[in-house]
Scaffold this motif. Sequence first.
Motif, PDB file in Angstrom:
ATOM      1  N   ARG A   1       0.652  -1.097  -0.021  1.00 19.71           N
ATOM      2  CA  ARG A   1       0.224  -0.297  -0.082  1.00 19.71           C
ATOM      3  C   ARG A   1       0.597   1.461   0.022  1.00 19.71           C
TER       4      ARG A   1
ATOM      5  N   VAL B   1     -10.041   2.142   3.460  1.00 15.80           N
ATOM      6  CA  VAL B   1      -8.909   1.703   2.437  1.00 15.80           C
ATOM      7  C   VAL B   1      -8.908   2.998   1.652  1.00 15.80           C
TER       8      VAL B   1
ATOM      9  N   SER C   1      -4.666   4.492   1.013  1.00 18.07           N
ATOM     10  CA  SER C   1      -4.166   4.519  -0.979  1.00 18.07           C
ATOM     11  C   SER C   1      -3.731   6.154  -0.437  1.00 18.07           C
TER      12      SER C   1
ATOM     13  N   GLY D   1      -8.099  -4.211   4.370  1.00 15.06           N
ATOM     14  CA  GLY D   1      -7.840  -2.336   4.740  1.00 15.06           C
ATOM     15  C   GLY D   1      -6.449  -2.524   5.549  1.00 15.06           C
TER      16      GLY D   1
END
Length: 214
Positions: free
Chosen positions: A19, A89, A93, A143
């Motif tokens: 991520r 989530v 990002s 997540g």
Amino acid sequence: MAEALSDLAAAARSIRTARNRIMLGVAGAPGAGKTTFARALVAELGADAAHVPMDGFHLADVTLDALGIRDRKGAPETFDRYGYARLLVALASRPPHTVYAPGFERDIEQPIAAALAIEPNIDVVVTEGNYLLLDGWRDARAGLDEIWFVREDETLRRERLIARHIAFGKTPDAARDWVATVDDANARLIEQSAARADRVIRLGNVSPVRSMGE
């Protein structure tokens, strides 16, 4: 054997992720010390870490009343777990703008919209909540890069819960009854999921953390 908070912070920074930032969850039973531990860990990590608790996703009392479940507030079904998963989530990002998240005000026992601001410079997000390892919370689990499970002495954990309920308005008898009928049931459910954790931490063995609550 005691674990140093600095070593746990180093372990958090070493988490492998695909991520845009490290996403670490902290799970555990009510009163185990999740919040105290998460705050201490974030303080040890420094200015590029942020604490984002799940408590802001408590359903408001008006919603709990409409659903007829206010008498078990704090159980898994009394949270907006899908809204929480969407926040994770979004945080993972790492968008180039501030992300606002709800907080929770203990004095009124209600969520507060946009109480937390997570800035783009944050490298590590530490979130904590009771149910991160449960089957019904897989969207939230997706997540996160790792989930750590914290434990505390059971007698101490229950004493803290009773004291907290009294501090926020319950009579001693009502507090003990709530712990016995609601919190203990949730704790048993949470404990069943502990084997899924990436790391189990006994908070009494963590120095310098001395957990004092949720």
